[in-house]
Design an enzyme around this catalytic site. Structure first.
Site, PDB file in Angstrom:
ATOM      1  N   HIS A 182      -3.509  11.843  19.211  1.00  0.00           N
ATOM      2  CA  HIS A 182      -2.631  12.328  20.276  1.00  0.00           C
ATOM      3  C   HIS A 182      -2.178  13.745  19.933  1.00  0.00           C
ATOM      4  O   HIS A 182      -1.613  13.976  18.871  1.00  0.00           O
ATOM      5  CB  HIS A 182      -1.449  11.384  20.462  1.00  0.00           C
ATOM      6  CG  HIS A 182      -1.853  10.059  21.034  1.00  0.00           C
ATOM      7  ND1 HIS A 182      -1.396   8.855  20.552  1.00  0.00           N
ATOM      8  CD2 HIS A 182      -2.697   9.762  22.056  1.00  0.00           C
ATOM      9  CE1 HIS A 182      -1.949   7.866  21.262  1.00  0.00           C
ATOM     10  NE2 HIS A 182      -2.730   8.394  22.167  1.00  0.00           N
ATOM     11  N   ALA A 183      -2.428  14.662  20.863  1.00  0.00           N
ATOM     12  CA  ALA A 183      -2.303  16.091  20.578  1.00  0.00           C
ATOM     13  C   ALA A 183      -0.938  16.514  20.059  1.00  0.00           C
ATOM     14  O   ALA A 183      -0.826  17.365  19.183  1.00  0.00           O
ATOM     15  CB  ALA A 183      -2.652  16.881  21.836  1.00  0.00           C
ATOM     16  N   GLU A 232       1.281  14.916  18.323  1.00  0.00           N
ATOM     17  CA  GLU A 232       1.738  14.282  17.074  1.00  0.00           C
ATOM     18  C   GLU A 232       1.322  15.133  15.863  1.00  0.00           C
ATOM     19  O   GLU A 232       0.491  14.750  15.065  1.00  0.00           O
ATOM     20  CB  GLU A 232       1.186  12.851  17.006  1.00  0.00           C
ATOM     21  CG  GLU A 232       1.710  11.993  18.155  1.00  0.00           C
ATOM     22  CD  GLU A 232       1.000  10.631  18.320  1.00  0.00           C
ATOM     23  OE1 GLU A 232       0.232  10.231  17.426  1.00  0.00           O
ATOM     24  OE2 GLU A 232       1.241   9.970  19.352  1.00  0.00           O
ATOM     25  N   ARG A 246      -0.606  15.228  25.394  1.00  0.00           N
ATOM     26  CA  ARG A 246      -0.987  14.072  24.578  1.00  0.00           C
ATOM     27  C   ARG A 246      -2.495  13.795  24.596  1.00  0.00           C
ATOM     28  O   ARG A 246      -3.096  13.460  23.588  1.00  0.00           O
ATOM     29  CB  ARG A 246      -0.247  12.847  25.130  1.00  0.00           C
ATOM     30  CG  ARG A 246      -0.695  11.492  24.608  1.00  0.00           C
ATOM     31  CD  ARG A 246       0.046  10.398  25.379  1.00  0.00           C
ATOM     32  NE  ARG A 246      -0.508   9.067  25.191  1.00  0.00           N
ATOM     33  CZ  ARG A 246      -0.070   8.186  24.306  1.00  0.00           C
ATOM     34  NH1 ARG A 246       0.915   8.508  23.488  1.00  0.00           N
ATOM     35  NH2 ARG A 246      -0.605   6.986  24.243  1.00  0.00           N
ATOM     36  N   ASN A 283      -6.836   7.081  22.560  1.00  0.00           N
ATOM     37  CA  ASN A 283      -6.542   5.799  21.914  1.00  0.00           C
ATOM     38  C   ASN A 283      -6.369   4.658  22.917  1.00  0.00           C
ATOM     39  O   ASN A 283      -5.808   3.612  22.597  1.00  0.00           O
ATOM     40  CB  ASN A 283      -5.310   5.911  21.011  1.00  0.00           C
ATOM     41  CG  ASN A 283      -5.368   4.888  19.882  1.00  0.00           C
ATOM     42  OD1 ASN A 283      -6.442   4.607  19.344  1.00  0.00           O
ATOM     43  ND2 ASN A 283      -4.241   4.308  19.525  1.00  0.00           N
ATOM     44  N   ARG A 284      -6.851   4.874  24.142  1.00  0.00           N
ATOM     45  CA  ARG A 284      -6.985   3.783  25.117  1.00  0.00           C
ATOM     46  C   ARG A 284      -8.436   3.736  25.599  1.00  0.00           C
ATOM     47  O   ARG A 284      -8.759   3.072  26.556  1.00  0.00           O
ATOM     48  CB  ARG A 284      -6.080   4.013  26.346  1.00  0.00           C
ATOM     49  CG  ARG A 284      -4.588   4.070  26.049  1.00  0.00           C
ATOM     50  CD  ARG A 284      -4.022   2.718  25.624  1.00  0.00           C
ATOM     51  NE  ARG A 284      -2.558   2.771  25.521  1.00  0.00           N
ATOM     52  CZ  ARG A 284      -1.905   3.267  24.460  1.00  0.00           C
ATOM     53  NH1 ARG A 284      -2.572   3.751  23.445  1.00  0.00           N
ATOM     54  NH2 ARG A 284      -0.577   3.267  24.439  1.00  0.00           N
ATOM     55  N   HIS A 310      -0.821   8.204  13.259  1.00  0.00           N
ATOM     56  CA  HIS A 310      -0.119   8.626  14.468  1.00  0.00           C
ATOM     57  C   HIS A 310       1.343   8.933  14.124  1.00  0.00           C
ATOM     58  O   HIS A 310       1.761   8.821  12.983  1.00  0.00           O
ATOM     59  CB  HIS A 310      -0.154   7.502  15.518  1.00  0.00           C
ATOM     60  CG  HIS A 310      -1.501   7.280  16.134  1.00  0.00           C
ATOM     61  ND1 HIS A 310      -1.803   7.639  17.416  1.00  0.00           N
ATOM     62  CD2 HIS A 310      -2.629   6.699  15.633  1.00  0.00           C
ATOM     63  CE1 HIS A 310      -3.059   7.310  17.690  1.00  0.00           C
ATOM     64  NE2 HIS A 310      -3.585   6.735  16.627  1.00  0.00           N
ATOM     65  N   SER A 311       2.130   9.300  15.160  1.00  0.00           N
ATOM     66  CA  SER A 311       3.582   9.374  15.017  1.00  0.00           C
ATOM     67  C   SER A 311       4.155   9.139  16.417  1.00  0.00           C
ATOM     68  O   SER A 311       3.433   9.247  17.395  1.00  0.00           O
ATOM     69  CB  SER A 311       4.002  10.760  14.497  1.00  0.00           C
ATOM     70  OG  SER A 311       3.934  11.740  15.518  1.00  0.00           O
ATOM     71  N   TYR A 312       5.407   8.743  16.568  1.00  0.00           N
ATOM     72  CA  TYR A 312       6.404   8.539  15.539  1.00  0.00           C
ATOM     73  C   TYR A 312       6.912   7.109  15.670  1.00  0.00           C
ATOM     74  O   TYR A 312       6.628   6.443  16.655  1.00  0.00           O
ATOM     75  CB  TYR A 312       7.592   9.531  15.734  1.00  0.00           C
ATOM     76  CG  TYR A 312       8.347   9.349  17.033  1.00  0.00           C
ATOM     77  CD1 TYR A 312       9.528   8.590  17.086  1.00  0.00           C
ATOM     78  CD2 TYR A 312       7.877   9.894  18.216  1.00  0.00           C
ATOM     79  CE1 TYR A 312      10.228   8.410  18.273  1.00  0.00           C
ATOM     80  CE2 TYR A 312       8.563   9.702  19.415  1.00  0.00           C
ATOM     81  CZ  TYR A 312       9.730   8.959  19.442  1.00  0.00           C
ATOM     82  OH  TYR A 312      10.402   8.772  20.624  1.00  0.00           O
ATOM     83  N   TYR A 321       4.048  -2.532  20.960  1.00  0.00           N
ATOM     84  CA  TYR A 321       3.832  -2.952  22.354  1.00  0.00           C
ATOM     85  C   TYR A 321       2.341  -3.222  22.569  1.00  0.00           C
ATOM     86  O   TYR A 321       1.511  -2.697  21.834  1.00  0.00           O
ATOM     87  CB  TYR A 321       4.319  -1.897  23.365  1.00  0.00           C
ATOM     88  CG  TYR A 321       3.986  -0.469  23.010  1.00  0.00           C
ATOM     89  CD1 TYR A 321       2.669  -0.004  23.034  1.00  0.00           C
ATOM     90  CD2 TYR A 321       4.990   0.428  22.636  1.00  0.00           C
ATOM     91  CE1 TYR A 321       2.366   1.306  22.698  1.00  0.00           C
ATOM     92  CE2 TYR A 321       4.694   1.741  22.293  1.00  0.00           C
ATOM     93  CZ  TYR A 321       3.377   2.170  22.329  1.00  0.00           C
ATOM     94  OH  TYR A 321       3.089   3.465  21.988  1.00  0.00           O
ATOM     95  N   GLU A 373       2.325   4.842  11.986  1.00  0.00           N
ATOM     96  CA  GLU A 373       3.168   5.664  12.855  1.00  0.00           C
ATOM     97  C   GLU A 373       4.145   6.352  11.905  1.00  0.00           C
ATOM     98  O   GLU A 373       5.056   5.719  11.384  1.00  0.00           O
ATOM     99  CB  GLU A 373       3.929   4.789  13.866  1.00  0.00           C
ATOM    100  CG  GLU A 373       3.043   4.091  14.895  1.00  0.00           C
ATOM    101  CD  GLU A 373       2.610   5.011  16.027  1.00  0.00           C
ATOM    102  OE1 GLU A 373       3.095   6.162  16.081  1.00  0.00           O
ATOM    103  OE2 GLU A 373       1.786   4.580  16.851  1.00  0.00           O
TER     104      GLU A 373
END
Length: 417
Positions: free
Chosen positions: A176-177, A179, A234, A251-252, A304-306, A356, A378
């Site tokens: 994700h851009a 992060e 993102r 990431n989907r 990843h974050s956060y 989630y 994360e």
């Protein structure tokens, strides 16, 4: 101290044509107790432009949880009114996004060019991949595993002493851009590997017996975009047929319960799953590489974050992996290792229940390919800065994360399959 902040602001101003867009924007944390509250947030999201930080879309909000989201300056009064009228409890995590964005660049490192304690733009990271390879020919080799939508090379670093049939661990950063702490960690890991090889017994053994494949930035186009146009971007930067909206959430985009839950079919959504699984050049390049090295890759780690979490499969379903007990024990020990340095507390567990439900993630996909040890980190923090973690926290974040990664790598080495 002021001089660094001014430098940071100048660096930011020159890099961010859109810095002014964030003036006066706020990040809220709202306590969501029931379905009623969830419906209110849905309503707000449909009438104002809300950027969900955690969870990353409105569909993933659960009762008895908190929601972090960013609101444009002109919508703040509306949002606050709705929250107050309906008696939703909330905190303002960030009261002026622009200030926090500028304060990110608070590193005391005055160095121009690459630094492990600063956020580096893509051009700097690209040059670094070449330099670190050239300087450590007996430990590192660099290859190109594909190109991005906009035609940039995806560089993969292979780290380890030469050997035959060595088991490997694959680690990627920068899905994700926005992060930014994620690519910072991949660079830090490479530095520590070459710096401590032959000095520190555990790293030396890991590099003698294992290979590490490191993909420093997966979503390069998106990362470049966060440096040049929109810090909060993102997704990837691919075009979408029949839509003026750009990008897919990489990431989907994996073939693991693709687009079933926690992902959107709308090209304008931040969690857009893409037109098909592996529709993105970046995800396909990553998947192709792993498929062609399945016999040697024993663990998959994605950074990843956060939110300070260590997650393992599954995220696309509430089912548990076959080796759930083992993964849970590994995660528990890894977060304990991580906390031993600076006391940073992580939570851990299967993705769907711990953070989630989300379909199409790379960790679930890797696990379903037969890679028994698949984890998502994360990184810091829990929302004080969110995606805008100050540079002054890069060192501590990377040091503690390294402890967890070394523990996991050592475990994999002792439990080869």
């Amino acid at each position: 101290m002021l001089v660094f902040l001014v430098l940071g602001a100048a660096a930011l101003a020159s890099a961010h044509h859109s810095g002014e867009h964030f003036e006066g924007e706020k990040v809220f944390r709202v306590n969501v107790e029931n379905e009623n509250h969830i419906n209110l947030i849905h309503e707000l999201a449909s009438t104002t432009q809300i950027d969900f930080w955690k969870p990353d879309s409105v569909t993933q909000i659960k009762p008895h949880s908190t929601v972090d989201f960013r609101v444009k300056a002109e919508d703040i009064a509306t949002v606050e009114n709705v929250l107050k009228q309906n008696e939703l409890q909330y905190d303002v995590l960030i009261s002026n996004l622009r200030n926090v964005m500028e304060a990110q660049f608070d590193s005391r490192v005055r160095k121009t060019g690459h630094s492990y304690e600063k956020y580096n733009n893509w051009e700097t990271i690209e040059a670094w991949t070449q330099q670190v390879t050239t300087e450590n020919p007996d430990l590192i080799s660099r290859s190109v595993i594909g190109t991005t939508f906009e035609g940039r090379n995806m560089y993969l670093l292979k780290i380890g002493k030469a050997g035959t049939d060595k088991p490997a661990i694959f680690m990627d950063c920068g899905f994700h851009a926005r992060e930014w702490i994620s690519p910072a960690f991949c660079q830090w890991f490479v530095r520590e590997a070459v710096r401590t090889y032959g000095q520190e017994i555990h790293m030396t053994e890991l590099l003698q017996k294992l290979d590490f494949y490191i993909l420093p930035v997966v979503n390069i186009d998106g990362y470049v975009y966060t440096w040049t146009k929109n810090r909060m971007w993102r997704k990837t930067r691919s075009t979408n047929a029949g839509s003026g909206c750009y990008g897919t959430d990489p990431n989907r985009n994996f073939n693991a319960g693709w687009c079933e839950t926690g992902a959107s079919r709308s090209p304008c959504a931040d969690t857009y799953c893409g037109s098909a699984a592996e529709s993105e050049k970046e995800t396909k390049a990553l998947a192709d590489f792993i498929r062609s090295h399945l016999s040697s890759i024993k663990a998959y780690l994605t950074i990843h974050s956060y939110s300070q979490m260590l997650l393992y499969p599954y995220s696309y379903d509430y089912k548990l992996p076959a080796n759930n007990v083992e993964l849970n024990t590994m995660a528990k020990t890894a977060v304990k290792e991580l906390a031993s340095l600076h006391g940073t507390k992580y939570t851990y567990g299967p993705g769907a229940t711990t953070i989630y439900p989300a379909a199409g993630g790379s960790d679930d996909w890797a696990y379903d390919q037969g890679i028994k040890y698949s984890f998502t980190f994360e990184l810091r923090d829990t929302g004080r800065y969110g995606f805008l973690l100050p540079e002054s926290q890069i060192r501590a974040t990377c040091e503690e994360t390294l402890l967890a990664i070394k523990y996991l790598a050592n475990y994999v080495l002792e439990h080869l399959y």
